[in-house]
Design a protein around this motif. Structure first.
Motif, PDB file in Angstrom:
ATOM      1  N   ARG A 135       2.201   5.158  -0.387  1.00  0.00           N
ATOM      2  CA  ARG A 135       1.621   6.415   0.065  1.00  0.00           C
ATOM      3  C   ARG A 135       2.440   7.577  -0.484  1.00  0.00           C
ATOM      4  O   ARG A 135       3.569   7.402  -0.948  1.00  0.00           O
ATOM      5  CB  ARG A 135       1.556   6.463   1.590  1.00  0.00           C
ATOM      6  CG  ARG A 135       2.851   6.198   2.311  1.00  0.00           C
ATOM      7  CD  ARG A 135       2.624   6.229   3.820  1.00  0.00           C
ATOM      8  NE  ARG A 135       3.857   6.019   4.557  1.00  0.00           N
ATOM      9  CZ  ARG A 135       4.222   4.868   5.106  1.00  0.00           C
ATOM     10  NH1 ARG A 135       3.431   3.816   4.978  1.00  0.00           N
ATOM     11  NH2 ARG A 135       5.356   4.759   5.771  1.00  0.00           N
ATOM     12  N   HIS A 187      -6.372   2.586  -5.039  1.00  0.00           N
ATOM     13  CA  HIS A 187      -5.654   1.367  -4.644  1.00  0.00           C
ATOM     14  C   HIS A 187      -5.825   1.070  -3.159  1.00  0.00           C
ATOM     15  O   HIS A 187      -6.057  -0.076  -2.769  1.00  0.00           O
ATOM     16  CB  HIS A 187      -4.174   1.522  -4.980  1.00  0.00           C
ATOM     17  CG  HIS A 187      -3.355   0.316  -4.675  1.00  0.00           C
ATOM     18  ND1 HIS A 187      -3.426  -0.841  -5.421  1.00  0.00           N
ATOM     19  CD2 HIS A 187      -2.428   0.069  -3.687  1.00  0.00           C
ATOM     20  CE1 HIS A 187      -2.578  -1.736  -4.929  1.00  0.00           C
ATOM     21  NE2 HIS A 187      -1.973  -1.210  -3.871  1.00  0.00           N
ATOM     22  N   GLY A 188      -5.728   2.100  -2.316  1.00  0.00           N
ATOM     23  CA  GLY A 188      -5.805   1.873  -0.884  1.00  0.00           C
ATOM     24  C   GLY A 188      -7.184   2.036  -0.289  1.00  0.00           C
ATOM     25  O   GLY A 188      -7.483   1.471   0.763  1.00  0.00           O
ATOM     26  N   LEU A 193       0.858  -1.185   0.000  1.00  0.00           N
ATOM     27  CA  LEU A 193       0.000   0.000   0.000  1.00  0.00           C
ATOM     28  C   LEU A 193       0.899   1.243   0.000  1.00  0.00           C
ATOM     29  O   LEU A 193       1.276   1.754   1.071  1.00  0.00           O
ATOM     30  CB  LEU A 193      -0.929   0.007   1.215  1.00  0.00           C
ATOM     31  CG  LEU A 193      -1.995  -1.088   1.251  1.00  0.00           C
ATOM     32  CD1 LEU A 193      -2.766  -1.031   2.553  1.00  0.00           C
ATOM     33  CD2 LEU A 193      -2.935  -0.968   0.058  1.00  0.00           C
TER      34      LEU A 193
END
Length: 337
Positions: free
Chosen positions: A61, A322-323, A59
């Motif tokens: 960022r 995506h997250g 994940l």
């Protein structure tokens, strides 16, 4: 890392750190399980996976985004290849510091820290039609400036430049390493008229002739035909690779700075993406050569990392999906067989 010689750079490029395949595969599996048809977010999915590979986490960022803009002046400007005088480089650096440039506004919107590094603006490189633009010490100093500008902790690095006459420098690097003459590579840059465009082409051809004996050595080309801000961009690309930091490259000039490195190692730019394709002549062809597909095509040609900074917003959209999206299991939705 300190590069004391050109051979130190060559040695680094022979043993490049890689991304994390397991994190990329985990991110790809997650994309397959999100509540959407597989592949339906197109390149946004690929970008999330690319960031996962180079950030080394499933994940990714974008909490710490750094935009680095390097500024340099060029002796070739004295040949009338730009619509503006060299003093404008320092004046624009002051504008960056005052928050008045386009990049200041876009960086703020993109949630990015802006770092501006002027490199000896009072001492332009030499006119490369009659001498090498830089000697080895000068080139390595500029490379080190780029390396040191990259934070140790960074989720994404965005690279751009400011320098009157540097589209002529970029075009000369491309001609030297990809072939062709000034007419193939010289664009209007800051908006030169026909006479100025002819001067650019003549200068490029003269430089190629003067330096013809070194055109088979990419680092010698970067040193003799480049500029300090381009060398700094190359140093920042090397630092980002050493630290597994993904990179967005800005326009024609910033991308041309990576061409000598790409000639040293075929996968040198695996951690890089092209933020956009600029309107400057030659950028599309250079991107094709480097196998970089631009994220945006907005007819921009400002430089100062502006196009790549806009692309940060695209990456934020990719990671939001995506997250933040639910998986089929989390949402209680039947997935595809």
């Amino acid at each position: 890392m300190q590069f004391n010689t050109l051979d130190d750079i060559r040695s680094f490029c022979r043993d490049l750190p890689g991304g994390d395949d397991e994190c990329a595969e985990a991110a790809a599996r997650r994309q397959q399980n999100l509540t959407k048809p597989p592949g339906s977010l197109g390149r946004l999915e690929d970008l999330a996976i690319w960031l996962a590979r180079w950030q080394r986490r499933e994940l990714p960022r974008l909490d710490r985004v750094t935009i680095a803009v390097f500024a340099g002046n060029h002796g070739i400007a004295e040949r009338g290849v730009s619509a503006y005088p060299s003093e404008v480089t320092a004046q624009m650096v002051a504008n960056f510091a005052g928050g008045g440039a386009a990049i200041n506004q876009i960086a703020r919107l993109a949630g990015a820290e802006l770092r501006v590094e002027p490199i000896e603006l009072g001492r332009p490189t030499r006119d490369f039609t009659i001498a090498p633009a830089m000697d080895t010490a000068d080139f390595l100093m500029a490379l080190d400036t780029g390396w040191r500008t990259v934070p140790e902790a960074c989720d994404l690095l965005v690279l751009g430049e400011m320098g009157i006459a540097n589209t002529t420098v970029a075009a000369t690097l491309c001609a030297a390493l990809m072939g062709g003459r000034g007419a193939r590579w010289a664009g209007r840059g800051t908006g030169v008229d026909d006479a100025g465009l002819l001067r650019k082409r003549v200068a490029i051809d003269a430089a190629l002739k003067f330096h013809r004996s070194l055109l088979d050595d990419p680092l010698a080309v970067a040193m003799s035909l480049g500029g300090r801000e381009l060398a700094a961009i190359a140093g920042a690309v090397l630092a980002a690779r050493a630290r597994c930091i993904p990179v967005l490259l800005d326009g024609f000039v910033a991308t041309s700075a990576t061409l000598p490195l790409a000639r040293l190692a075929p996968d040198m730019l695996a951690h890089c993406r092209a933020g956009h394709v600029s309107a400057e002549l030659g950028h599309r062809e250079l991107l094709r050569e480097l196998q970089l597909v631009p994220l945006l095509d907005l007819d921009m040609r400002l430089g100062e990392a502006s196009g790549a900074a806009v692309a940060v917003l695209l990456l934020r959209a990719a990671l939001a999906c995506h997250g933040g999206m639910a998986t089929f299991a989390e949402a209680g939705i039947s997935g595809a067989n």
